[in-house]
Design an enzyme around this catalytic site. Structure first.
Site, mmCIF file in Angstrom:
data_model
loop_
_atom_site.group_PDB
_atom_site.id
_atom_site.type_symbol
_atom_site.label_atom_id
_atom_site.label_comp_id
_atom_site.label_asym_id
_atom_site.label_seq_id
_atom_site.Cartn_x
_atom_site.Cartn_y
_atom_site.Cartn_z
ATOM 1 N N HIS A 39 -4.133 -5.077 -4.188
ATOM 2 C CA HIS A 39 -2.704 -5.053 -4.553
ATOM 3 C C HIS A 39 -2.532 -5.113 -6.068
ATOM 4 O O HIS A 39 -1.692 -4.419 -6.633
ATOM 5 C CB HIS A 39 -1.982 -6.252 -3.932
ATOM 6 C CG HIS A 39 -1.972 -6.285 -2.427
ATOM 7 N ND1 HIS A 39 -2.643 -7.255 -1.713
ATOM 8 C CD2 HIS A 39 -1.367 -5.497 -1.517
ATOM 9 C CE1 HIS A 39 -2.434 -7.055 -0.414
ATOM 10 N NE2 HIS A 39 -1.664 -5.993 -0.266
ATOM 11 N N GLN A 63 7.029 -2.153 11.873
ATOM 12 C CA GLN A 63 5.792 -1.370 11.902
ATOM 13 C C GLN A 63 4.696 -2.016 12.735
ATOM 14 O O GLN A 63 3.593 -1.489 12.817
ATOM 15 C CB GLN A 63 5.304 -1.084 10.480
ATOM 16 C CG GLN A 63 4.713 -2.281 9.748
ATOM 17 C CD GLN A 63 4.449 -1.952 8.282
ATOM 18 O OE1 GLN A 63 5.371 -1.703 7.524
ATOM 19 N NE2 GLN A 63 3.183 -1.940 7.898
ATOM 20 N N LYS A 151 -6.612 2.951 0.572
ATOM 21 C CA LYS A 151 -7.074 2.158 1.715
ATOM 22 C C LYS A 151 -6.364 2.593 2.990
ATOM 23 O O LYS A 151 -6.959 2.648 4.060
ATOM 24 C CB LYS A 151 -6.811 0.681 1.426
ATOM 25 C CG LYS A 151 -6.907 -0.246 2.623
ATOM 26 C CD LYS A 151 -8.332 -0.598 2.896
ATOM 27 C CE LYS A 151 -8.554 -1.400 4.163
ATOM 28 N NZ LYS A 151 -7.427 -2.033 4.777
ATOM 29 N N ASP A 152 -5.057 2.872 2.861
ATOM 30 C CA ASP A 152 -4.271 3.364 3.993
ATOM 31 C C ASP A 152 -4.039 4.857 3.773
ATOM 32 O O ASP A 152 -2.941 5.278 3.400
ATOM 33 C CB ASP A 152 -2.970 2.579 4.103
ATOM 34 C CG ASP A 152 -3.217 1.095 4.330
ATOM 35 O OD1 ASP A 152 -3.339 0.692 5.488
ATOM 36 O OD2 ASP A 152 -3.339 0.343 3.334
ATOM 37 N N GLN A 155 -1.293 6.589 5.763
ATOM 38 C CA GLN A 155 0.020 6.092 5.317
ATOM 39 C C GLN A 155 0.442 6.803 4.025
ATOM 40 O O GLN A 155 1.593 7.246 3.897
ATOM 41 C CB GLN A 155 -0.050 4.589 5.077
ATOM 42 C CG GLN A 155 1.149 4.007 4.344
ATOM 43 C CD GLN A 155 1.085 2.502 4.257
ATOM 44 O OE1 GLN A 155 1.390 1.827 5.223
ATOM 45 N NE2 GLN A 155 0.674 1.976 3.116
#
Ligand code: AMP
Length: 280
Positions: A39, A63, A151-152, A155
């Protein structure tokens, strides 16, 4: 300048409009909190593209599936705020669920192609929740740039598509995966790993490494590469949710794997669902 912690969407909007009126660029980093170095790398990246960085911390119920970990998702507000301040955030947006969703909320955003496979297939409704909350955060923080993590991977692709197809006036930046020294991709959910699960979780990055090595020698049948990855995962006693090799843009599975394709993995390590990916 001290960091503002704001819980009201309207107040963030007012702040954002004032920044824009002064000609300042806003960068947004959406998170679910329990912050780690991954992050923080997004906050640093946002700082390169914007004058003011807004970090949102919101565990978005929409979600999560009914049998997922919404209730027990790790939270540590005080620590998160400290980390955001140190990282140079101008604002942390920390809404209650009731401030984000009216009890009779009835408008949601759905992406109908990129989000169908992979995590979308395994977590029905997940990307509808993600798109809806991210669209709301865009309308609240009014960023010129928003930063997401590789990482996603799926997404990030879904969000890029939403931004394009709904004409959100902002740029999406995707930042690389931050890993622990031994290769495990950082995740708030890693805190769930107990006993030997932490070392077994290394199977994900090792399986991706195996795939990358195979592909480095030249194109290869995707089925064979997936088989190699499965073997590594099974050696680490991980329960496979999916192992895929897809086109980097369309996210469609490929039959012949080559450089530039993306290998993606989701597994259960004990009760914890972990994902990882690598551009080959
Ligand atoms: P989360 O709080 O897990 O919803 O993640 C918030 C943002 O941080 C998303 O854009 C994630 O892709 C990104 N992120 C999570 N873990 C990592 C990591 N290890 N490296 C880089 N970005 C990450």
């Amino acid at each position: 300048m001290s960091m503002l912690v704001i819980t009201s969407a309207e107040e963030v909007q007012k702040w954002a409009m004032a920044q824009r009126a002064q000609g300042l660029r806003i960068g947004l980093v959406p998170t679910m909190g329990y912050l780690h170095a991954g992050h923080l790398s997004l906050i640093a990246e946002a700082g390169k593209h914007a004058d003011r960085v807004v970090v949102s911390i919101f565990v978005n119920p929409v979600q999560f599936g009914p049998n997922e970990d919404f209730e027990k998702y790790p939270r540590n507000e005080a620590r998160d705020l400290e980390l955001c301040e140190k990282a140079g955030a101008a604002v942390v947006f920390l809404p209650q669920v009731s401030a984000m969703y009216a009890p009779d909320a009835s408008v949601f955003v759905t992406e109908e192609r990129l989000g169908n496979g992979l995590c979308g297939a395994k977590r029905p409704g997940h990307f509808r929740g993600v798109c809806t909350v991210v669209a709301k955060l865009f309308n609240i923080a009014l960023p010129q740039v928003a930063v997401f993590g590789q990482k996603d991977y799926q997404q990030a692709a879904v969000i890029r598509r939403m931004v394009r197809d709904l004409n959100f006036p902002l740029e999406v930046v995707v930042a690389p995966i931050v890993r622990e020294a031994d290769g495990l991709a950082m995740s708030s959910r890693n805190v769930y790993l107990v006993g030997d699960e932490r070392s077994r979780a290394l199977g994900l990055s090792r399986a991706l490494q195996t795939a990358a090595q195979t592909i480095a020698a030249g194109p290869c049948a995707a089925g064979a590469v997936r088989g190699q990855m499965r073997e590594v995962l099974e050696k680490h006693a991980l329960k496979i949710d999916y192992v895929e090799i897809v086109d980097a843009e369309t996210l469609e599975p490929v039959s012949e794997a080559r450089q530039g394709h993306v290998a993606l993995i989701a597994v259960y390590c004990g009760r914890t669902r972990l994902i990882d990916n690598r551009v080959l």
